[in-house]
Motif scaffolding. Structure first.
Motif, PDB file in Angstrom:
ATOM      1  N   VAL A 130       0.875  -1.175   0.000  1.00  0.00           N
ATOM      2  CA  VAL A 130       0.000   0.000   0.000  1.00  0.00           C
ATOM      3  C   VAL A 130       0.905   1.216   0.000  1.00  0.00           C
ATOM      4  N   PHE A 131       0.828   2.017  -1.058  1.00  0.00           N
ATOM      5  CA  PHE A 131       1.609   3.246  -1.105  1.00  0.00           C
ATOM      6  C   PHE A 131       0.839   4.347  -0.400  1.00  0.00           C
ATOM      7  N   MET A 132       1.563   5.169   0.387  1.00  0.00           N
ATOM      8  CA  MET A 132       0.965   6.311   1.063  1.00  0.00           C
ATOM      9  C   MET A 132       1.902   7.502   0.925  1.00  0.00           C
ATOM     10  N   ASP A 133       1.377   8.636   0.470  1.00  0.00           N
ATOM     11  CA  ASP A 133       2.189   9.841   0.405  1.00  0.00           C
ATOM     12  C   ASP A 133       2.666  10.231   1.799  1.00  0.00           C
ATOM     13  N   ALA A 134       3.805  10.926   1.855  1.00  0.00           N
ATOM     14  CA  ALA A 134       4.375  11.330   3.138  1.00  0.00           C
ATOM     15  C   ALA A 134       3.565  12.424   3.823  1.00  0.00           C
ATOM     16  N   ASP A 135       2.607  13.036   3.099  1.00  0.00           N
ATOM     17  CA  ASP A 135       1.748  14.043   3.722  1.00  0.00           C
ATOM     18  C   ASP A 135       0.398  13.446   4.128  1.00  0.00           C
ATOM     19  N   THR A 136       0.413  12.148   4.470  1.00  0.00           N
ATOM     20  CA  THR A 136      -0.789  11.502   4.999  1.00  0.00           C
ATOM     21  C   THR A 136      -0.581  11.174   6.474  1.00  0.00           C
ATOM     22  N   ASP A 179      -6.380  -6.511   1.635  1.00  0.00           N
ATOM     23  CA  ASP A 179      -7.354  -7.427   1.031  1.00  0.00           C
ATOM     24  C   ASP A 179      -7.758  -6.954  -0.367  1.00  0.00           C
ATOM     25  N   ARG A 180      -7.398  -5.722  -0.724  1.00  0.00           N
ATOM     26  CA  ARG A 180      -7.758  -5.169  -2.027  1.00  0.00           C
ATOM     27  C   ARG A 180      -6.708  -5.550  -3.072  1.00  0.00           C
ATOM     28  N   GLU A 181      -7.094  -5.367  -4.342  1.00  0.00           N
ATOM     29  CA  GLU A 181      -6.193  -5.715  -5.442  1.00  0.00           C
ATOM     30  C   GLU A 181      -5.654  -4.454  -6.116  1.00  0.00           C
ATOM     31  N   GLU A 182      -4.611  -4.625  -6.912  1.00  0.00           N
ATOM     32  CA  GLU A 182      -4.075  -3.533  -7.731  1.00  0.00           C
ATOM     33  C   GLU A 182      -5.096  -3.178  -8.832  1.00  0.00           C
ATOM     34  N   PHE A 223      -2.738   4.084  -2.479  1.00  0.00           N
ATOM     35  CA  PHE A 223      -3.199   3.069  -3.432  1.00  0.00           C
ATOM     36  C   PHE A 223      -2.557   1.723  -3.145  1.00  0.00           C
ATOM     37  N   VAL A 224      -3.281   0.678  -3.532  1.00  0.00           N
ATOM     38  CA  VAL A 224      -2.812  -0.697  -3.362  1.00  0.00           C
ATOM     39  C   VAL A 224      -2.186  -1.155  -4.676  1.00  0.00           C
ATOM     40  N   ASP A 238       2.992  12.167 -11.028  1.00  0.00           N
ATOM     41  CA  ASP A 238       2.701  10.732 -11.027  1.00  0.00           C
ATOM     42  C   ASP A 238       1.217  10.446 -11.196  1.00  0.00           C
ATOM     43  N   GLN A 239       0.342  11.331 -10.700  1.00  0.00           N
ATOM     44  CA  GLN A 239      -1.094  11.069 -10.781  1.00  0.00           C
ATOM     45  C   GLN A 239      -1.562  10.982 -12.229  1.00  0.00           C
ATOM     46  N   GLY A 240      -1.014  11.847 -13.077  1.00  0.00           N
ATOM     47  CA  GLY A 240      -1.390  11.814 -14.482  1.00  0.00           C
ATOM     48  C   GLY A 240      -0.954  10.544 -15.166  1.00  0.00           C
ATOM     49  N   VAL A 241       0.282  10.121 -14.917  1.00  0.00           N
ATOM     50  CA  VAL A 241       0.776   8.925 -15.604  1.00  0.00           C
ATOM     51  C   VAL A 241       0.106   7.660 -15.071  1.00  0.00           C
ATOM     52  N   LEU A 242      -0.137   7.574 -13.760  1.00  0.00           N
ATOM     53  CA  LEU A 242      -0.764   6.371 -13.208  1.00  0.00           C
ATOM     54  C   LEU A 242      -2.226   6.259 -13.633  1.00  0.00           C
ATOM     55  N   ASN A 243      -2.927   7.394 -13.706  1.00  0.00           N
ATOM     56  CA  ASN A 243      -4.310   7.341 -14.187  1.00  0.00           C
ATOM     57  C   ASN A 243      -4.365   7.003 -15.669  1.00  0.00           C
ATOM     58  N   GLY A 244      -3.364   7.446 -16.424  1.00  0.00           N
ATOM     59  CA  GLY A 244      -3.314   7.070 -17.832  1.00  0.00           C
ATOM     60  C   GLY A 244      -3.031   5.585 -18.005  1.00  0.00           C
ATOM     61  N   PHE A 245      -2.117   5.067 -17.216  1.00  0.00           N
ATOM     62  CA  PHE A 245      -1.727   3.662 -17.329  1.00  0.00           C
ATOM     63  C   PHE A 245      -2.842   2.737 -16.834  1.00  0.00           C
ATOM     64  N   PHE A 246      -3.420   3.059 -15.665  1.00  0.00           N
ATOM     65  CA  PHE A 246      -4.527   2.274 -15.119  1.00  0.00           C
ATOM     66  C   PHE A 246      -5.846   2.958 -15.490  1.00  0.00           C
ATOM     67  N   SER A 247      -6.058   3.161 -16.768  1.00  0.00           N
ATOM     68  CA  SER A 247      -7.161   4.003 -17.253  1.00  0.00           C
ATOM     69  C   SER A 247      -8.539   3.391 -17.067  1.00  0.00           C
TER      70      SER A 247
END
Length: 326
Positions: A99-105, A116-119, A137-138, A163-172
């Protein structure tokens, strides 16, 4: 079974402090998973030493930069280019799921159930709900996925320069396929959104599990008076509705992180962010930001960067509306 881990990223000393608080919040809520932090080479040695005390694994990685100055300029966030470094998390293949978490969380409840969630499971972004926010995100580490992400970045870039733009594009397909990959907003409660949806915050905010301090104003860019338990640095003493979350961050930092930093910095000066008890305001205190013109404030609002701690707080807006209606 291979181990699982929470992963975060610290590209400089300020984000390293955020990562330290995040680690303590995860530990204090009794996570059973490993903790991993990716750091940039710019993080100072004392900060690296503290991170090694708080994390099971500290990995120094090369900084990736989108180089997309045009889109970053649109967002007025040139600092987001290095968030591409987040893609390194897919190289952690000795973990089965992360589970990735930004350092400002900030974690305010145990969230181990996320494993229990999937990628790619993530919460909707408050600014564009058809996109997921990459603050939490998981994912499943995979060198194949990592290579594909780098290839996608090279060929398509990022629609927001980060990163948000590229990850949303990749996991579209995230917005239109498996609803089980849509995390409830309580796993990534964006502090900026509280004023837009105050009634919903009052209804559901008590169930929050992860607070995400979005925008340019981070907890560590303010100043804390531990004696008075007051936040300084905004136009007011953080009388905003979500000030308790900022106070939670600073209380955890001052009690459980600052002593470690002081130990490792020794006689070296560093920016603690706290007002010393014997000083009302000193060089460690952040100065109040310069006042903005009405046009600059309008631009900030349009970019989702309202001064939610001060002048643009819900309380102040309500006062102005009441005065106007009278």
């Amino acid at each position: 079974m291979a181990e699982q881990a929470f992963v975060t990223l610290a590209t400089n000393d300020n984000y390293a402090k955020g990562a330290m608080v995040l680690a303590r919040s995860l530990r204090n809520h009794h996570t059973t998973r490993k903790l991993v932090v990716l750091t940039g080479p710019q993080v100072a040695d004392p900060c690296q030493s503290v991170l090694k005390k708080l994390y099971d694994e500290v990995r120094v990685v090369d900084l990736l930069d989108s180089g997309d100055t045009a889109h970053l300029a649109m967002m007025k966030r040139p600092d987001l280019g290095v968030t591409f470094t987040k893609l390194h998390c897919w190289t952690l293949t000795h973990y089965s799921k992360c589970v990735f978490m930004d350092a400002d969380t900030l974690v305010v409840s145990n969230i181990d159930e996320l494993f229990d969630r999937e990628e790619l499971s993530a919460a909707p972004d408050p600014g564009w709900p058809d996109c997921f926010n990459t603050g939490v995100f998981v994912f499943r580490p995979s060198l194949e996925t990592y290579d594909k992400l780098l290839q996608y970045s090279a060929e398509h870039g990022s629609f927001d320069g980060g990163d948000q733009g590229v990850l949303n594009g990749f996991f579209s397909s995230w917005s239109m396929t498996d609803i089980s990959k849509h995390l409830p907003f309580i796993y990534n409660l964006s502090s900026i959104a509280i004023y837009t949806y105050l009634p919903a915050f009052k209804q559901y905010g008590g169930n929050a599990k992860v607070i995400h301090f979005l925008g340019q104003t981070k907890p560590w860019s303010l100043t804390f008076d531990p004696e008075a338990r007051k936040i300084r640095g905004g136009s007011q003493d953080a009388e905003a509705s979500h000030s308790s979350f900022v106070l939670d961050w600073w209380t955890l930092y001052s009690r459980e992180v600052l002593p470690l930093l002081q130990e490792h910095y020794g006689d070296q000066p560093f920016h603690s962010g706290c007002v010393e008890q014997e000083e009302s305001q000193d060089s460690c205190a952040a100065s109040a930001p310069p006042s903005l013109s009405s046009e600059e404030r309008k631009e900030r609002w349009e970019q989702g960067q309202a001064d939610y701690m001060g002048e643009d707080s819900f309380e102040n807006i309500q006062k102005k509306l009441d005065a106007f209606l009278k």
